[in-house]
Design a protein around this motif. Structure first.
Motif, PDB file in Angstrom:
ATOM      1  N   ALA A 359      41.308  59.641  46.385  1.00 43.82           N
ATOM      2  CA  ALA A 359      41.624  60.450  45.203  1.00 43.82           C
ATOM      3  C   ALA A 359      41.248  59.710  43.931  1.00 43.82           C
ATOM      4  CB  ALA A 359      43.114  60.768  45.199  1.00 43.82           C
ATOM      5  N   ASP A 360      40.800  60.473  42.966  1.00 39.90           N
ATOM      6  CA  ASP A 360      40.361  59.883  41.697  1.00 39.90           C
ATOM      7  C   ASP A 360      40.885  60.725  40.533  1.00 39.90           C
ATOM      8  OD1 ASP A 360      38.523  58.301  39.960  1.00 39.90           O
ATOM      9  OD2 ASP A 360      37.531  60.258  39.728  1.00 39.90           O
ATOM     10  N   HIS A 361      41.236  60.052  39.445  1.00 39.17           N
ATOM     11  CA  HIS A 361      41.626  60.776  38.236  1.00 39.17           C
ATOM     12  C   HIS A 361      40.354  61.287  37.557  1.00 39.17           C
ATOM     13  CE1 HIS A 361      45.334  58.397  38.704  1.00 39.17           C
ATOM     14  NE2 HIS A 361      45.918  59.262  37.898  1.00 39.17           N
ATOM     15  N   VAL A 362      40.218  62.604  37.340  1.00 43.74           N
ATOM     16  CA  VAL A 362      39.029  63.137  36.670  1.00 43.74           C
ATOM     17  C   VAL A 362      38.964  62.556  35.256  1.00 43.74           C
ATOM     18  CG1 VAL A 362      37.829  65.229  35.881  1.00 43.74           C
ATOM     19  CG2 VAL A 362      39.141  65.264  38.028  1.00 43.74           C
ATOM     20  N   THR A 363      40.057  62.754  34.518  1.00 40.74           N
ATOM     21  CA  THR A 363      40.189  62.042  33.240  1.00 40.74           C
ATOM     22  C   THR A 363      41.024  60.791  33.550  1.00 40.74           C
ATOM     23  OG1 THR A 363      40.231  64.141  32.066  1.00 40.74           O
ATOM     24  CG2 THR A 363      41.024  62.201  30.858  1.00 40.74           C
ATOM     25  N   LYS A 367      42.945  57.128  29.643  1.00 41.03           N
ATOM     26  CA  LYS A 367      42.538  58.031  28.554  1.00 41.03           C
ATOM     27  C   LYS A 367      43.475  59.227  28.465  1.00 41.03           C
ATOM     28  CE  LYS A 367      37.746  56.588  28.334  1.00 41.03           C
ATOM     29  NZ  LYS A 367      37.570  55.809  29.602  1.00 41.03           N
ATOM     30  N   GLY A 368      44.622  59.108  29.123  1.00 39.92           N
ATOM     31  CA  GLY A 368      45.636  60.163  28.993  1.00 39.92           C
ATOM     32  C   GLY A 368      45.662  61.150  30.149  1.00 39.92           C
ATOM     33  N   GLY A 369      44.800  60.938  31.169  1.00 38.98           N
ATOM     34  CA  GLY A 369      44.773  61.856  32.310  1.00 38.98           C
ATOM     35  C   GLY A 369      46.035  61.745  33.157  1.00 38.98           C
ATOM     36  N   ALA A 370      46.578  62.875  33.560  1.00 39.59           N
ATOM     37  CA  ALA A 370      47.832  62.868  34.333  1.00 39.59           C
ATOM     38  C   ALA A 370      47.564  62.627  35.813  1.00 39.59           C
ATOM     39  CB  ALA A 370      48.548  64.194  34.148  1.00 39.59           C
ATOM     40  N   THR A 371      48.623  62.257  36.535  1.00 42.54           N
ATOM     41  CA  THR A 371      48.499  62.104  37.987  1.00 42.54           C
ATOM     42  C   THR A 371      48.974  63.414  38.615  1.00 42.54           C
ATOM     43  OG1 THR A 371      48.947  59.763  37.690  1.00 42.54           O
ATOM     44  CG2 THR A 371      49.116  60.594  39.924  1.00 42.54           C
ATOM     45  N   CYS A 376      42.998  65.812  39.739  1.00 41.73           N
ATOM     46  CA  CYS A 376      42.666  65.057  40.954  1.00 41.73           C
ATOM     47  C   CYS A 376      41.356  65.550  41.547  1.00 41.73           C
ATOM     48  CB  CYS A 376      43.793  65.248  41.977  1.00 41.73           C
ATOM     49  SG  CYS A 376      43.475  64.454  43.563  1.00 41.73           S
ATOM     50  N   GLN A 377      40.455  64.631  41.823  1.00 46.53           N
ATOM     51  CA  GLN A 377      39.278  65.002  42.607  1.00 46.53           C
ATOM     52  C   GLN A 377      39.105  63.982  43.718  1.00 46.53           C
ATOM     53  OE1 GLN A 377      35.570  64.837  40.473  1.00 46.53           O
ATOM     54  NE2 GLN A 377      35.913  62.760  39.698  1.00 46.53           N
ATOM     55  N   MET A 378      38.581  64.463  44.867  1.00 46.36           N
ATOM     56  CA  MET A 378      38.355  63.553  45.976  1.00 46.36           C
ATOM     57  C   MET A 378      36.904  63.085  45.903  1.00 46.36           C
ATOM     58  SD  MET A 378      41.264  63.451  47.399  1.00 46.36           S
ATOM     59  CE  MET A 378      41.087  62.761  49.057  1.00 46.36           C
ATOM     60  N   LEU A 379      36.721  61.768  46.062  1.00 45.00           N
ATOM     61  CA  LEU A 379      35.373  61.204  46.076  1.00 45.00           C
ATOM     62  C   LEU A 379      35.185  60.454  47.390  1.00 45.00           C
ATOM     63  CD1 LEU A 379      35.078  59.596  42.504  1.00 45.00           C
ATOM     64  CD2 LEU A 379      34.242  61.841  43.232  1.00 45.00           C
ATOM     65  N   CYS A 380      33.938  60.340  47.835  1.00 45.19           N
ATOM     66  CA  CYS A 380      33.699  59.507  49.007  1.00 45.19           C
ATOM     67  C   CYS A 380      34.069  58.077  48.637  1.00 45.19           C
ATOM     68  CB  CYS A 380      32.239  59.603  49.455  1.00 45.19           C
ATOM     69  SG  CYS A 380      31.096  58.749  48.365  1.00 45.19           S
ATOM     70  N   ARG A 381      34.373  57.265  49.634  1.00 42.98           N
ATOM     71  CA  ARG A 381      34.822  55.885  49.390  1.00 42.98           C
ATOM     72  C   ARG A 381      33.877  55.124  48.459  1.00 42.98           C
ATOM     73  NH1 ARG A 381      38.352  54.869  53.979  1.00 42.98           N
ATOM     74  NH2 ARG A 381      40.152  55.995  53.160  1.00 42.98           N
ATOM     75  N   THR A 382      32.554  55.276  48.761  1.00 48.01           N
ATOM     76  CA  THR A 382      31.563  54.514  47.996  1.00 48.01           C
ATOM     77  C   THR A 382      31.608  54.884  46.511  1.00 48.01           C
ATOM     78  OG1 THR A 382      30.183  54.756  49.940  1.00 48.01           O
ATOM     79  CG2 THR A 382      29.130  53.830  47.978  1.00 48.01           C
ATOM     80  N   HIS A 383      31.661  56.176  46.246  1.00 47.34           N
ATOM     81  CA  HIS A 383      31.669  56.579  44.838  1.00 47.34           C
ATOM     82  C   HIS A 383      32.983  56.246  44.149  1.00 47.34           C
ATOM     83  CE1 HIS A 383      27.931  59.136  45.362  1.00 47.34           C
ATOM     84  NE2 HIS A 383      27.714  58.371  44.291  1.00 47.34           N
ATOM     85  N   ASN A 384      34.064  56.384  44.899  1.00 49.72           N
ATOM     86  CA  ASN A 384      35.355  56.069  44.285  1.00 49.72           C
ATOM     87  C   ASN A 384      35.395  54.601  43.874  1.00 49.72           C
ATOM     88  OD1 ASN A 384      38.057  56.935  43.500  1.00 49.72           O
ATOM     89  ND2 ASN A 384      38.722  55.453  45.019  1.00 49.72           N
TER      90      ASN A 384
END
Ligand SMILES: [Zn+2]
Length: 390
Positions: A359-363, A367-371, A376-384
């Motif tokens: 899981a990754d914070h989009v913002t 920078k103020g992005g909430a959990t 929330c966006q899911m990224l592959c391990r490598t990109h995360n």
């Protein structure tokens, strides 16, 4: 070391001429002036909590022994209590009317109100007293050993016993004095009990870290100093720095490593208003798990996010985001990792399994992005991983 076992003394003998200093919370003398109840290396009286002191009296009323007492005969022929100060002070204070007990009929009873036979029972209780005579080192070693019974001495109380002298006496007058008006202020930042030497322990810890000395060595080298100026000045510097830098007083400030933080940050100028605003803002941030570390985080220029233990996404949130993204990606015929989908390689259309993604914070949180699911966006391990710790 010479020892004698005394069985001839009773509570009445010890209480003869018993004096107690209410201000300093210590028993002074007994045995008709021949006994010093609290030598300088002894801790303060800490039985007066209405439980342990009462328990001593109840033991006597039931005819139970209150355990061995240890006296030391000094060079000038006087006796001083090595072990048993708490028990002696308890019965001494009771017999002199300083506290009451509740009797079997639930009545509050001072000594003077007890039936004569109960008064006599207490006064005539026999005591077992070991008297010893030896050099200072022997006595102190022995004192260390016998103190494993009862409420054990803590580390600082032991150090005070081992390095007893002018320095410890002067330090205790400042740092272990419950009448010192500063104690309340210190309590905002230092956890502990003034009587059990916790403030002195902290003061020593701070100066010793600054001098890169261990506490034993410091106490030993200053043992016969009458001035504790260095100790007091450094301690005041730390406390003043904390209370000036952080104008708020919060409960989670208590017990932080202020000495270390002072060393690390006191040469940096801060805007008091800015610090105050930032601490307040971070305290109301739901994503932060470790509120105690907000102060250090702000002092460090808000760089070390690890300190705050930012909340991670819940499993249910991750799953929801995963299914939403995967469904969407399958329709479009692209990868369910949005970053892979933008690249031109074999992974462009790869559908990852849930356990292959993070899981990754989009913002970004910083920078103020909430959990929350919306962020929330899911990224592959490598990109995360390559997105890093932003
Ligand atoms: Zn990817």
């Amino acid at each position: 070391m010479k020892t004698i076992l005394h069985t001839e003394w009773t509570v009445a003998d010890i209480c003869k001429g018993f004096t107690y200093n209410e201000l300093e919370g210590k028993g002074l003398f007994g045995l008709d002036g021949r006994l010093t109840i609290q030598p300088e290396y002894q801790r303060h009286y800490i039985y007066n909590d209405g439980k342990r002191d009462v328990a001593v009296i109840e033991s006597l009323l039931k005819g139970y022994p209150i355990g061995l007492l240890y006296f030391n005969r000094t060079i000038d022929g006087r006796l001083e209590v090595l072990d048993g100060q708490q028990r002696i002070t308890s019965f001494g204070r009771f017999v002199t009317g300083k506290f009451s007990i509740v009797d079997s009929n639930n009545c509050v009873q001072f000594f003077s109100g007890l039936p004569t036979e109960l008064q006599q029972l207490i006064l005539n209780s026999p005591l077992l007293i070991f008297e010893c005579e030896g050099d200072e080192k022997e006595i102190k070693e022995w004192f260390k050993t016998i103190n494993i019974v009862g409420i054990p001495l803590n580390d600082q109380e032991l150090l005070n016993a081992i390095y007893s002298g002018e320095f410890v006496n002067a330090a205790k007058r400042v740092f272990s004095n419950s009448q010192n008006a500063e104690v309340q202020k210190w309590s905002h930042y230092i956890r502990g009990d003034v009587k059990r030497q916790d403030f002195l322990a902290e003061a020593l810890k701070w100066i010793c870290a600054n001098k890169k000395k261990n506490i034993d060595a410091y106490m030993s080298s200053h043992r016969h100093d009458t001035s504790i100026n260095e100790l007091v000045c450094y301690f005041d510097d730390v406390i003043n720095w904390v209370s000036t830098t952080f104008t708020m007083v919060n409960r989670d400030m208590c017990g932080l490593e202020w000495g270390r933080l002072y060393e690390q940050y006191h040469n940096i100028p801060y805007s008091i208003d800015y610090i105050s605003d930032r601490v307040q803002a971070l305290q109301s941030d739901d994503s932060i798990k470790c509120h105690r570390n907000i102060y250090e985080y702000v002092l460090g220029g808000e760089k070390d996010k690890m300190l705050l233990e930012i909340r991670i996404f819940e499993e249910s949130t991750k799953k929801a985001a995963y299914y939403r993204q995967t469904e969407d990606a399958m329709k479009k015929g692209t990868s369910n990792c949005p970053l892979c989908a933008m690249e031109d390689n074999a992974n462009k259309t790869r559908i990852y399994k849930l356990e292959e993604m993070d899981a990754d914070h989009v913002t970004a949180w910083s920078k103020g992005g909430a959990t929350s699911i919306d962020n929330c966006q899911m990224l592959c391990r490598t990109h995360n991983r390559s997105k890093g710790n932003r």
